[in-house]
Design a protein around this motif. Structure first.
Motif, short mmCIF file in Angstrom:
data_model
loop_
_atom_site.label_atom_id
_atom_site.label_comp_id
_atom_site.label_asym_id
_atom_site.label_seq_id
_atom_site.Cartn_x
_atom_site.Cartn_y
_atom_site.Cartn_z
N GLN A 76 0.64 -0.88 0.07
CA GLN A 76 -0.33 0.03 0.46
C GLN A 76 1.16 1.28 -0.01
N GLN A 77 2.24 0.98 0.17
CA GLN A 77 3.21 2.21 0.85
C GLN A 77 2.92 3.25 -0.90
N ASP A 78 3.51 4.24 -0.23
CA ASP A 78 3.41 5.17 -1.97
C ASP A 78 4.36 4.94 -2.04
N TYR A 79 6.04 4.46 -2.24
CA TYR A 79 7.25 3.94 -2.67
C TYR A 79 6.73 3.20 -3.61
N ILE A 80 5.52 1.97 -3.54
CA ILE A 80 5.51 1.24 -4.75
C ILE A 80 4.73 1.78 -5.83
N VAL A 81 3.91 2.54 -5.21
CA VAL A 81 2.88 3.07 -6.68
C VAL A 81 3.72 4.14 -7.19
N THR A 82 4.93 4.62 -6.37
CA THR A 82 5.97 5.45 -7.46
C THR A 82 7.07 4.49 -8.50
N ALA A 83 6.90 3.41 -8.22
CA ALA A 83 7.34 2.21 -9.01
C ALA A 83 6.82 1.71 -9.77
N LYS A 84 5.23 1.87 -9.43
CA LYS A 84 4.39 1.29 -10.66
C LYS A 84 4.33 2.16 -11.69
N ALA A 85 4.00 3.63 -11.44
CA ALA A 85 4.32 4.99 -11.97
C ALA A 85 5.16 4.87 -12.48
N LYS A 86 6.55 4.77 -12.44
CA LYS A 86 7.39 4.52 -13.28
C LYS A 86 7.82 4.32 -14.19
N GLY A 87 7.19 2.87 -13.77
CA GLY A 87 6.54 1.49 -14.72
C GLY A 87 7.96 0.33 -14.84
N LEU A 88 7.30 0.24 -13.53
CA LEU A 88 8.51 -1.42 -13.34
C LEU A 88 7.69 -2.39 -13.24
N GLY A 89 8.36 -3.40 -13.66
CA GLY A 89 7.29 -4.57 -13.94
C GLY A 89 6.79 -5.32 -12.46
N GLN A 90 6.05 -6.30 -12.71
CA GLN A 90 5.44 -6.24 -11.77
C GLN A 90 7.31 -7.12 -10.27
N MET A 91 7.37 -8.34 -11.31
CA MET A 91 8.52 -9.13 -10.51
C MET A 91 9.72 -7.91 -9.75
N ALA A 92 10.25 -7.05 -10.02
CA ALA A 92 11.27 -5.42 -10.41
C ALA A 92 10.55 -5.71 -8.85
N ILE A 93 9.54 -5.08 -8.46
CA ILE A 93 8.91 -4.45 -7.97
C ILE A 93 8.33 -5.21 -6.49
N LEU A 94 8.06 -6.56 -6.72
CA LEU A 94 8.37 -7.23 -5.42
C LEU A 94 9.29 -7.49 -5.30
N SER A 95 10.44 -8.15 -6.26
CA SER A 95 11.82 -8.48 -5.42
C SER A 95 12.53 -7.35 -5.15
N ARG A 96 12.24 -6.34 -5.79
CA ARG A 96 13.07 -5.13 -5.32
C ARG A 96 12.76 -4.06 -4.28
N HIS A 97 11.75 -3.71 -4.12
CA HIS A 97 10.88 -3.51 -2.52
C HIS A 97 10.48 -4.23 -2.35
N ALA A 98 8.91 -4.92 -2.39
CA ALA A 98 8.21 -5.20 -1.75
C ALA A 98 8.71 -6.41 -0.04
N VAL A 99 9.36 -6.92 -0.49
CA VAL A 99 9.96 -9.06 -0.50
C VAL A 99 10.83 -7.88 0.49
#
Lengths: 552, 311
Positions: free
Chosen positions: B202-225
């Motif tokens: 739910q965090q803002d930086y995840i939204v930012t990452a999505k907005a940047k156009g990062l792929g799902q896997m990258a968001i998960l592994s680099r930020h979320a996990v």
């Protein structure tokens, strides 16, 4: 989907196993004795004889130093890697072992043992009469022996008690190594079972040169021992078990048919049963709950132990100082029901203090001679209770002290319900750890307790002698008549007369004075693979002989 | 950071000293002696006294305590009375390996599976995956491991004969106990990761990452996990200590010569030196792991600065 899940789980485990197997191997070398030894490799050596036999013990192998060992498991190992002057055969009779024969003087006091020719320790040193003298004196000496077993020598050998107590010297102990082959021992009193005693671990020889060279490391590892028995230890770990190999220097090694015996430690009875069914072990002792399911199995068998479980009354405690109260309690429960339905493991209801099959006068067993000295009799119990209550003025409040093992708890619950049903009394049960129970008993802080005694040798004296020390643990029992019977029996040279005195003593202890109420004689049920023969289990002393065991 | 660690080590030694002292005096109040009392009862008082004296048990408790502390400072844990003459240090070293191997495997297995389940549950929130993962997790927490152990032993060991029923003979012997122990770890880790992931997602930086156009896997592994790992590390500390130091029940069921049963047996038999040795070992291990966990925090999350705030 379920299958898929377990598959990926297996795959994961596989990955881990590769990684961890690597570190496992490194650690194995480092940690030495605790490393898992490949059981399959054991049969690799050129074996002309039987297959390896896999057995287990129910607790750790505490220690293998003869002067420290006091438990059945240490004795199981020691009896098979060492040997005394005599060894018990399949009928529990003593047969010459390291001794070739013995000459007994007419007054039955002097035993002259002749050792076999050419007997040697596993390191090649000859076994001599001096080795026996050294071991026996060490066992008597409280600064070298810590197992509390010195009595089994000092009660019989002239000068032993004085030496043990520090009032006599080693020279005054009547053990003489006349030459390398001749050992002369003088006894305080005629002892018809002395040859059986020499089969026990405290009577085994020890080589002074080796023991002193090892110092306080003696007996701590397989290479810190030398062996005189049918097997030697290849490895031994307190918690994992021991591997026994045939001893090539043993005098009778042509009759040892098995090269390897693996002895594991399993504490869980259900685990042992599973391991037996999976073929990992060749014999298993059954829990009561498993007996019925396995009774029809051809591998099923039962055995007995010379171990009587009994109710010890504290004759100085409130309420129980009254003999009628004690008698009433003794007669108020039917131990046959207990043995048949609750224990259900080969145990049998006690008809006296001395277990079935224990020797009596040399021709008949003690039980055959003395018959039943205790038998449930509810009517009489009620009468005696009423009489006791009248003498005391009021009904005593009673508490039964027990140790927290599952078997004893079952026994106590049974007694409680029998007392309730038959005498209409409520007995409280006080459950403690066995250490705490012992302490309460030693401190005279109990009314009655469930306790047991396992015979050290095949003679009623192993039981009867216990109640001559007048301690709280033995119920503060003090009877000059009883003490006289035991003292005279010890001096008596005529086997029949001696037996007679012991028969009287049992009657007095159990019936007349009701100091103890025998509950049951120990027994056990087991399964043993049909291809294994020649394992000899004894009801007392050394638990088992591997010497003649063979797996086809 | 260095000063912080130094300070922590001083506290650590102090903690160990207090534990040692408390255990020593509590232990001396256990009923009974370390000896076979029924046999000892047959000896005279003099003989008994001599046996006590040979273990130094005749001296006043306070003298025994001072001697003991003196020996510990020199790294000597003493010799066992129950396992006559065995060095307590050697016993612990011998017994720790099986327990640690089983424990370590259970932790690795449990953490990896727990992580996967937790991430999956959070990522596919309120889906079948989520429910399945949480059912596994509830079962893992609520079924005692000895029940699982018995089941594994019966089916995999006995019925199907895939792995040994018991004993410590080869590597295979360690698999079933590890699996049995890992279930609890799976359950705990899965729940923690799921909860934390849901929050992180739910965090803002995840939204930012999505907005940047990062792929799902990258968001998960680099930020979320990575951001969900902090509570996992916290909980992993005690789990590591618990599992690596052995489980009495599992060790008994599988006949493993581990340290868990040693500790319980030593108390039952009043084996003073062993009780002390194992207690000191456990507590030392615990406090060191706790220190490592704190240090790990700062590595996973640079926002946590050790020792910079008020102590």
């Amino acid at each position: 989907m379920k299958k898929k899940g377990s598959l990926s789980l297996l795959a994961l485990m596989l990955v881990f196993s590769v990684v961890l197997a690597a570190c496992g191997n490194n650690n194995e070398n480092a940690s030495g004795s605790s490393s898992p030894s490949a059981s399959a490799g054991a049969s690799g050596s050129a074996a002309p004889s039987g297959k390896p036999i896999n057995l287990y013990v129910e607790n750790e192998i505490k220690n293998l130093s003869q002067w420290a060992a006091s438990d059945d498991i240490s004795f199981t190992v020691l009896n098979n890697v060492s040997e005394g002057l005599y060894r018990l055969d399949a009928d529990n009779n003593p047969q010459p072992a390291l001794a070739q024969d013995v000459a007994i003087s007419d007054d039955k006091l002097t035993y002259t043992f002749t050792l076999r020719d050419g007997i040697q320790w596993s390191n090649g040193t000859p076994i001599t009469a001096a080795d026996f003298k050294y071991a026996w004196l060490g066992e008597m000496n409280p600064t070298t022996a810590t197992n509390g077993y010195s009595f089994i020598l000092t009660d019989y050998i002239v000068g032993g008690a004085e030496y043990a107590a520090g009032t006599g010297t080693a020279d005054q102990v009547a053990i003489e190594a006349k030459d390398d082959k001749t050992l002369v021992v003088t006894l305080k009193q005629p002892t018809p079972f002395f040859l059986r005693l020499t089969s026990l671990v405290p009577y085994f020889p020890l080589n002074e040169a080796f023991v002193t060279s090892q110092g306080d490391q003696y007996g701590l590892a397989a290479d810190k021992l030398i062996y005189a028995g049918p097997y030697v230890l290849e490895s031994f770990d307190i918690a994992a078990g021991a591997v026994l190999k045939k001893n090539p220097t043993y005098w009778d090694n042509s009759n040892v048919k098995t090269d390897t015996i693996n002895l594991k430690v399993i504490k869980e009875q259900s685990t042992a049963l599973n391991a037996y069914k999976a073929g990992q072990i060749d014999r298993v002792t059954l829990a009561s709950s498993d007996v019925d399911a396995n009774k029809s199995n051809p591998e099923f068998g039962t055995g007995i132990k010379f171990r009587t479980t009994y109710l010890q009354f504290n004759t100085k405690a409130e309420g129980l100082s009254n003999v009628n109260i004690r008698k009433a309690l003794s007669l108020a429960f039917d131990s046959n029901i207990l043995a048949a339905t609750i224990l259900n493991n080969g145990s049998s209801g006690a008809s006296g203090l001395i277990p079935d099959l224990m020797s009596g006068d040399g021709t008949k067993t003690f039980r055959e001679l003395n018959g039943k000295v205790i038998e449930a009799n509810i009517e009489k119990a009620k009468e005696l209770w009423a009489q006791g209550v009248q003498e005391l003025g009021s009904a005593p409040k009673l508490t039964l002290l027990i140790a927290d093992t599952s078997e004893v708890k079952d026994v106590a619950t049974f007694l409680q319900s029998e007392f309730k049903n038959n005498l209409g009394i409520d007995v409280a049960i006080d459950t403690k750890t066995s250490k705490a129970r012992n302490e309460l008993m030693d401190n005279n802080n109990y009314q009655m307790a469930v306790t047991a005694w396992g015979a050290d040798y095949d003679d009623a004296m192993t039981y009867m002698d216990l109640w001559t020390n007048h301690t709280p643990y033995r119920g503060n029992y003090e009877s000059s008549e009883y003490d006289a019977l035991i003292a005279n029996a010890k001096k008596e040279t005529d086997d029949a007369k001696r037996a007679d005195m012991l028969l009287q003593a049992e009657k007095q202890l159990v019936d007349t004075d009701a100091v103890v109420a025998p509950i049951y004689f120990g027994g056990y049920s087991f399964l043993q693979k049909s291809n294994v023969t020649g394992l000899i289990y004894h009801p007392y002393g050394n638990p088992v002989e591997f010497k003649s065991a063979v797996a086809q | 950071m260095k000063r912080y660690i130094a300070k922590r080590i001083v506290y650590l030694v102090l903690t160990l000293f207090i534990i040692t002292t408390a255990t020593f005096f509590l232990m001396k109040n256990l009923p009974g002696t370390p000896f076979d009392e029924e046999k000892l009862a047959l000896l005279t008082q003099d003989q008994r006294d001599q046996i006590y004296a040979s273990y130094g048990l005749d001296k006043p408790v306070i003298v025994q305590y001072v001697n003991y502390i003196g020996n510990i400072v020199q790294g000597d844990l003493g010799t066992s009375i129950y396992y006559t003459g065995q060095d307590v240090k050697d016993i612990i070293v011998d017994r720790i390996y099986p327990s640690a191997l089983v424990g370590l495997q259970a932790i690795l297995l449990g953490t990896v599976i727990g992580l996967i389940l937790g991430v999956l549950a959070a990522y596919r929130h309120n889906s079948g995956w989520d429910y399945a993962a949480m059912i596994v997790s509830v079962l893992g927490v609520s079924i005692p491991n000895f029940v699982l152990a018995a089941l594994l032993q019966y089916y995999i060991g006995l019925k199907w004969g895939i792995l040994p029923v018991a004993f410590w003979e080869s590597y295979d012997s360690s698999v079933l106990p590890s699996v049995a122990l890992s279930f609890g770890v799976i359950a705990i880790i899965a729940r923690f990761v799921r909860t934390e992931m849901l929050e992180v997602l739910q965090q803002d930086y995840i939204v930012t990452a999505k907005a940047k156009g990062l792929g799902q896997m990258a968001i998960l592994s680099r930020h979320a996990v990575r951001n969900s790992l902090i509570p996992v590390i916290t909980i992993l500390g005690p789990i590591v200590v618990n599992l690596l130091t052995g489980s009495l029940v599992i060790e008994n069921i599988f006949g493993i010569p581990g340290i868990g049963s040693l500790f319980v047996d030593s108390i039952k038999t009043n084996d003073y030196a062993t009780i002390m040795g194992v207690t000191i070992f456990y507590s030392a291990f615990y406090v060191v792991v706790m220190l490592l966990v704190d240090i790990l925090y700062s590595l996973v999350d640079p926002r946590i600065r050790l020792g910079s705030g008020r102590e």
